[in-house]
Design a protein around this motif. Sequence first.
Motif, PDB file in Angstrom:
ATOM      1  N   LEU A   1       0.856  -1.187   0.000  1.00 18.22           N
ATOM      2  CA  LEU A   1       0.000   0.000   0.000  1.00 18.22           C
ATOM      3  C   LEU A   1       0.891   1.236   0.000  1.00 18.22           C
ATOM      4  O   LEU A   1       2.100   1.158   0.213  1.00 18.22           O
ATOM      5  CB  LEU A   1      -0.910   0.012   1.233  1.00 18.22           C
ATOM      6  N   GLY A   2       0.281   2.395  -0.203  1.00 20.39           N
ATOM      7  CA  GLY A   2       1.036   3.631  -0.186  1.00 20.39           C
ATOM      8  C   GLY A   2       1.431   4.030   1.229  1.00 20.39           C
ATOM      9  O   GLY A   2       0.702   3.759   2.189  1.00 20.39           O
ATOM     10  N   PHE A   3       2.585   4.671   1.358  1.00 16.15           N
ATOM     11  CA  PHE A   3       3.038   5.162   2.664  1.00 16.15           C
ATOM     12  C   PHE A   3       1.984   6.059   3.310  1.00 16.15           C
ATOM     13  O   PHE A   3       1.696   5.947   4.512  1.00 16.15           O
ATOM     14  CB  PHE A   3       4.358   5.926   2.488  1.00 16.15           C
ATOM     15  N   LEU A   4       1.376   6.948   2.526  1.00 18.30           N
ATOM     16  CA  LEU A   4       0.391   7.871   3.099  1.00 18.30           C
ATOM     17  C   LEU A   4      -0.885   7.153   3.540  1.00 18.30           C
ATOM     18  O   LEU A   4      -1.578   7.618   4.442  1.00 18.30           O
ATOM     19  CB  LEU A   4       0.057   8.982   2.103  1.00 18.30           C
ATOM     20  N   ASP A   5      -1.198   6.022   2.905  1.00 19.72           N
ATOM     21  CA  ASP A   5      -2.354   5.242   3.365  1.00 19.72           C
ATOM     22  C   ASP A   5      -2.135   4.784   4.807  1.00 19.72           C
ATOM     23  O   ASP A   5      -3.039   4.887   5.657  1.00 19.72           O
ATOM     24  CB  ASP A   5      -2.558   4.001   2.481  1.00 19.72           C
ATOM     25  N   ILE A   6      -0.940   4.272   5.101  1.00 18.39           N
ATOM     26  CA  ILE A   6      -0.639   3.773   6.450  1.00 18.39           C
ATOM     27  C   ILE A   6      -0.451   4.926   7.426  1.00 18.39           C
ATOM     28  O   ILE A   6      -0.890   4.852   8.579  1.00 18.39           O
ATOM     29  CB  ILE A   6       0.606   2.868   6.428  1.00 18.39           C
ATOM     30  N   LEU A   7       0.171   6.002   6.966  1.00 23.66           N
ATOM     31  CA  LEU A   7       0.305   7.169   7.845  1.00 23.66           C
ATOM     32  C   LEU A   7      -1.072   7.702   8.231  1.00 23.66           C
ATOM     33  O   LEU A   7      -1.309   8.071   9.387  1.00 23.66           O
ATOM     34  CB  LEU A   7       1.121   8.261   7.158  1.00 23.66           C
ATOM     35  N   ALA A   8      -1.996   7.720   7.267  1.00 26.18           N
ATOM     36  CA  ALA A   8      -3.351   8.208   7.558  1.00 26.18           C
ATOM     37  C   ALA A   8      -4.025   7.373   8.639  1.00 26.18           C
ATOM     38  O   ALA A   8      -4.728   7.914   9.502  1.00 26.18           O
ATOM     39  CB  ALA A   8      -4.196   8.204   6.281  1.00 26.18           C
ATOM     40  N   LEU A   9      -3.827   6.039   8.612  1.00 25.44           N
ATOM     41  CA  LEU A   9      -4.373   5.207   9.683  1.00 25.44           C
ATOM     42  C   LEU A   9      -3.815   5.635  11.038  1.00 25.44           C
ATOM     43  O   LEU A   9      -4.537   5.702  12.032  1.00 25.44           O
ATOM     44  CB  LEU A   9      -4.016   3.735   9.455  1.00 25.44           C
TER      45      LEU A   9
ATOM     46  N   THR B   1      -4.154  -4.073  18.562  1.00 25.64           N
ATOM     47  CA  THR B   1      -4.193  -2.863  17.746  1.00 25.64           C
ATOM     48  C   THR B   1      -5.072  -3.074  16.524  1.00 25.64           C
ATOM     49  O   THR B   1      -5.405  -4.207  16.166  1.00 25.64           O
ATOM     50  CB  THR B   1      -2.765  -2.442  17.324  1.00 25.64           C
ATOM     51  N   GLU B   2      -5.455  -1.974  15.920  1.00 28.37           N
ATOM     52  CA  GLU B   2      -6.088  -2.031  14.616  1.00 28.37           C
ATOM     53  C   GLU B   2      -4.971  -2.275  13.604  1.00 28.37           C
ATOM     54  O   GLU B   2      -3.936  -1.612  13.647  1.00 28.37           O
ATOM     55  CB  GLU B   2      -6.803  -0.714  14.316  1.00 28.37           C
ATOM     56  N   ALA B   3      -5.163  -3.210  12.705  1.00 26.54           N
ATOM     57  CA  ALA B   3      -4.115  -3.585  11.761  1.00 26.54           C
ATOM     58  C   ALA B   3      -3.606  -2.361  11.018  1.00 26.54           C
ATOM     59  O   ALA B   3      -4.382  -1.570  10.486  1.00 26.54           O
ATOM     60  CB  ALA B   3      -4.642  -4.619  10.774  1.00 26.54           C
ATOM     61  N   GLY B   4      -2.280  -2.200  11.021  1.00 27.75           N
ATOM     62  CA  GLY B   4      -1.650  -1.066  10.368  1.00 27.75           C
ATOM     63  C   GLY B   4      -1.272   0.060  11.305  1.00 27.75           C
ATOM     64  O   GLY B   4      -0.548   0.977  10.914  1.00 27.75           O
ATOM     65  N   ILE B   5      -1.740   0.006  12.556  1.00 28.65           N
ATOM     66  CA  ILE B   5      -1.456   1.070  13.528  1.00 28.65           C
ATOM     67  C   ILE B   5      -0.358   0.610  14.477  1.00 28.65           C
ATOM     68  O   ILE B   5      -0.414  -0.488  15.036  1.00 28.65           O
ATOM     69  CB  ILE B   5      -2.742   1.478  14.275  1.00 28.65           C
ATOM     70  N   ILE B   6       0.656   1.463  14.687  1.00 26.75           N
ATOM     71  CA  ILE B   6       1.897   1.068  15.362  1.00 26.75           C
ATOM     72  C   ILE B   6       1.832   1.091  16.883  1.00 26.75           C
ATOM     73  O   ILE B   6       2.740   0.580  17.542  1.00 26.75           O
ATOM     74  CB  ILE B   6       3.078   1.946  14.907  1.00 26.75           C
TER      75      ILE B   6
END
Length: 352
Positions: free
Chosen positions: A78-86, A157-162
């Motif tokens: 996925l795009g970096f910004l997609d994961i940052l947005a999460l 966690t919600e998947a994708g959130i650090i």
Amino acid sequence: MLEIRCSGTPHEIGVTHGALAKEKIDGSVKFYEHLFQKHCSMSWPEVVQEAAKYIEPLEKIAPRYLDEIKGIAEGANLGFLDILALNVRTEITFGLFSDTSKNLDVPSDGCTSLGWLTGSKSFLCQNWDWMVEQGSNLIICHISQPGKDIPSISMITEAGIIGKIGFNSSGVGCCLNAIKCRGVDPSKLPIHFALRTVLESRSRREAVERIKSIGVAGSGHILVGDETGSTGLECTSIWVKELLMNDEGRVYHSNHLILDKSDVLEPPWLEDSHVRLKRIQELTSEISNPSTGTIFDVFKDTEGYPAAINRRQEGVATSQTLFNIVMDLTSKSAQVTFGRPSEYSEQMILAF
């Protein structure tokens, strides 16, 4: 429940997270894409454009976490910004919520939390309440960083959130309560970055000092605990204040500020928040022998249903209890229950 183990450098941790939880990360992105479209009339490209505003400040205060997010994006394709947005979804919503010209009622997750230092144990617990549709995208994530002076982590966690709710190998844990105050400061830690910071701390005091020194971008309550007890951190974009244990060794929280808030604007939100706070105080005061089992029973309470401590998403309640966690920080273990505590789908023990 998907359980993943990530180890290595921040980038390697991220790649493993992204690859092993790809399907659920896709689900998280789709869930928040729909949420922003429905409640804010924002397309996902508009959301990620908002997320991009956090790159520069995060490069200064949390570069390791950005490396991990880049790894998640790579592993999940996925795009970096997609994961940052999460990971900054809370701050994006606060930015929208704080823009009074738009008058948006942006939804947020609820929750009821408790820290309790007894004669022999230190417990840290909560029900995490959010929309049922995101429940299938929860994961258990274990993180270790060999060769670094950083404790290993186990969190839900919600998947994708650090960073989310859990504890570490030093016996430090954290819980989260959403608070809705106007104001956001991108130069400070987004709430999920702050939670990860707590989970990488070696003591409650260290965690408190780190969060207070950097600050938090938006509002929320982070309940921090270790074997010595618990401290609530009420956070807004302009301050972090400590909520201390009472004479019984307990700290409680729901979804409104308890300490002085004369210099911030907190519009009315969840009417049941005050009721749940009073109710958990009543229920815990009746327990003479606190244990994982007796505390878990507190979180089954349905007084005020459906907007109870044990919530159901129906009628006035727009969220549901998706999991409960009772951490015993003295023994560095936790009981995690997925689903409403009174009708759960799965229960497991995490331990160091």
